[in-house]
Every structure is written in structure tokens, then in C-alpha cells.
Design an enzyme around this catalytic site. Structure first.
Site, PDB file in Angstrom:
ATOM      1  N   GLY A   7      -0.101  -5.067   0.727  1.00 19.21           N
ATOM      2  CA  GLY A   7      -1.298  -4.930  -0.085  1.00 19.21           C
ATOM      3  C   GLY A   7      -1.163  -5.597  -1.439  1.00 19.21           C
ATOM      4  N   GLU A  47      -1.967  -9.136  -0.860  1.00 19.57           N
ATOM      5  CA  GLU A  47      -3.406  -9.228  -0.624  1.00 19.57           C
ATOM      6  C   GLU A  47      -4.186  -9.095  -1.929  1.00 19.57           C
ATOM      7  OE1 GLU A  47      -4.115  -7.481   3.818  1.00 19.57           O
ATOM      8  OE2 GLU A  47      -3.210  -6.100   2.366  1.00 19.57           O
ATOM      9  N   GLU A  83       3.531  -5.986   7.208  1.00 23.32           N
ATOM     10  CA  GLU A  83       2.922  -4.878   7.952  1.00 23.32           C
ATOM     11  C   GLU A  83       3.407  -4.790   9.390  1.00 23.32           C
ATOM     12  OE1 GLU A  83       0.040  -5.936   4.631  1.00 23.32           O
ATOM     13  OE2 GLU A  83       1.323  -7.026   6.037  1.00 23.32           O
ATOM     14  N   ALA A 133       0.849  -1.186   0.000  1.00 25.08           N
ATOM     15  CA  ALA A 133       0.000   0.000   0.000  1.00 25.08           C
ATOM     16  C   ALA A 133       0.889   1.242   0.000  1.00 25.08           C
ATOM     17  CB  ALA A 133      -0.907  -0.006   1.228  1.00 25.08           C
TER      18      ALA A 133
END
Length: 291
Positions: free
Chosen positions: A142, A145, A165, A99
């Protein structure tokens, strides 16, 4: 101008296509109007939707604008009756390195909770048509994911997967703890989430996270070939098949079997089921009409 409007209205009436789909189709056919992604059609029959993340300087970090654009492209492909499968990819260096941390850095709990932060990222997993991730390079946070939201993952030989993370003082927030555990089991998922360590494409395949590994310069083309093969089947029945497989992650075995049986029975109401079985008996290739 009036003539143009009448022509557009006539086109919509003839094709029975919504104005939203027409605009979106024009957008991806021209290859423009998107800032963070490249959208196209691929395959010999142009029946595979193609989305390439395009933030090279940020290693395709997933910003809000990129995910919004991806949602728009996915909506267009969903409405396009010619598209039977969708491929999502990045660059050879990075599928998506995570992200965009700069967008998150100064957010507080109230903003995240009240605004349901990252909720729209789940769009990929809600697409009814089959979605294939072609992963090269980094698929971190991300990015990992996003790949796991897809139905099939093909990886390049040098691809790396991780949920790092924890190293930033937080945890995965777009399905990482849930989808990774379902894909690779508790022990490995726990190790990756708690350490932030990366695994290679080969390790990911052994763990069941990806289905196939290819040389980096072939993985996108192989994903497109897979998409073409899927798109050559009944698009209607492919949606049923995807729904049935995904139900295995949500239902008990008994409930899942009941749902599968209902969907199996439902195929007998389609023209494509009749055509497929008739073609088999007559020893010819089926000509599906997606009805």
C-alpha cells in the site's frame, strides 16, 4: 459565546471560505487533532501543503484511520487558495511499509465487497492540485500504491519499492497492478507483482517509477522546493496541465490530443495566460493571480 459566533460568521462572509475549510485550516495550522499524520504548511510563502505519515512504531502502515485523516487534510488543502502543491512523506525509515495487515486479517469477502474495502484510499489520485511523494525507506504494498497515486515521486537513495502482496496470499488492491504497469511496463510490473521482490530507488528511477533520487536527508526538502516552484505558477493552469497529463493514461492518442487542445484553448480565457505572455514579451516575471 454569541459574540464568538458573530465573529466567526463575519469571517466566513468576508473570506467566502466554507466552515469545513475553516475548521480544517485551523486544524493543520495548529498541528493538532490528527492522530496518525502531521499536517503543516511549508515553503517560503507557506504555499505548499505538507502531510507526514506518523505511525513510527508500525513503520507508517496504512490503517483506515490514517487514510481517513489524509483525506480530510487533502480536502482542506484543496479548498485553501494559498496552497499550490502538496507533499506527502513518511520517515527516513519508512514512507509506508504497507497496509495494516492486522486490520485485514479477519475480513471476509462479503465485508470487503459490500463495504467497497479500500475505495477511499483512492482519494489521493483524485486531488486536483499537484501532489508530490517524498519517499524514504520502505514503500511496500500500500505504501508503493500511495506513492504511485501522487503526481511526482522523489526518492531517497535508500528507498525500496515493492508490491509484496503475493507473499500474503493476495494481490494489490489499491491500484498496484494498474499504476505500476503503466509506470514501468508489463514485464517488470509482472515480475514485481508475482515475486514480491523489491527494487531500489536507482532501479525505480531507471524504470520510470520515480523522477529524481536524492540523499535521504535531502529528499523532503527537495520535494518542498519542487512544490514551491509549482505553486509559483498559475494554480488554475497547473490544474489544467495535470488534467491533461493524466488523460494520457485513460484516452487514446487522438482523444487525448483533442482534450489537450480544448484545455489549451481554455487557458486563453484566463487572466494568467494573458499575464504570462505579456510578462514574457515585456521581459519581466509574471505576477499570476490564479484567475
Amino acid at each position: 459565546m454569541a459574540a464568538c459566533c458573530r465573529t466567526a460568521a463575519l469571517l466566513l462572509q468576508r473570506t467566502k471560505t466554507s466552515p469545513c475549510a475553516l475548521i480544517a485550516a485551523r486544524t493543520y495550522s495548529s498541528g493538532g487533532q490528527f492522530q496518525h499524520i502531521i499536517v503543516d504548511r511549508k515553503g517560503e510563502k507557506q504555499n505548499v501543503g505538507f502531510i507526514q505519515l506518523n505511525r513510527p512504531k508500525a513503520l507508517n502502515a496504512l490503517c483506515d484511520g490514517l487514510m481517513t485523516e489524509m483525506g480530510q487534510a487533502l480536502d482542506a488543502f484543496e479548498e485553501d487558495k494559498q496552497i499550490g502543491a502538496i507533499v506527502i512523506t513518511g520517515s527516513e525509515k519508512a514512507f509506508a511499509a504497507g497496509a495494516d495487515i492486522k486490520e485485514m486479517q479477519n475480513r471476509n469477502f462479503q465485508e470487503c465487497y459490500a463495504g467497497n474495502f479500500l475505495a477511499h484510499w483512492n482519494k489521493v489520485s483524485l486531488v486536483r492540485k499537484p501532489v508530490i511523494a517524498a519517499v524514504n525507506g520502505f514503500a511496500l504494498g500500500g505504501g508503493c500504491e500511495l506513492a504511485m497515486m501522487c503526481d511526482i515521486i522523489y526518492a531517497g537513495e535508500k528507498a525500496q519499492f515493492a508490491q509484496p502482496e503475493i507473499l500474503l496470499g493476495t494481490i494489490p488492491g489499491a491500484g498496484g497492478t494498474q499504476r505500476l504497469t503503466r509506470a514501468v511496463g508489463k514485464s517488470l510490473a509482472m515480475e514485481l507483482v508475482l515475486t514480491g521482490d523489491r527494487i531500489s530507488a536507482q532501479e525505480a528511477k531507471l524504470a520510470g517509477l520515480v523522477s529524481k533520487v536524492y540523499p535521504a536527508d535531502q529528499v523532503v526538502q527537495e520535494a518542498i522546493k519542487c512544490g514551491e516552484k509549482i505553486a509559483g505558477n498559475s494554480k488554475l493552469v497547473c490544474i489544467m496541465a495535470k488534467e491533461a497529463v493524466n488523460a494520457a493514461f485513460e484516452l487514446t492518442l487522438a482523444e487525448g490530443n483533442r482534450m489537450e487542445k480544448r484545455l489549451f484553448h481554455a487557458t486563453f480565457a484566463t487572466d494568467d495566460r494573458k499575464e504570462g505572455m505579456t510578462a514574457f514579451v515585456e521581459k519581466r516575471k509574471a505576477a499570476f493571480t490564479d484567475k
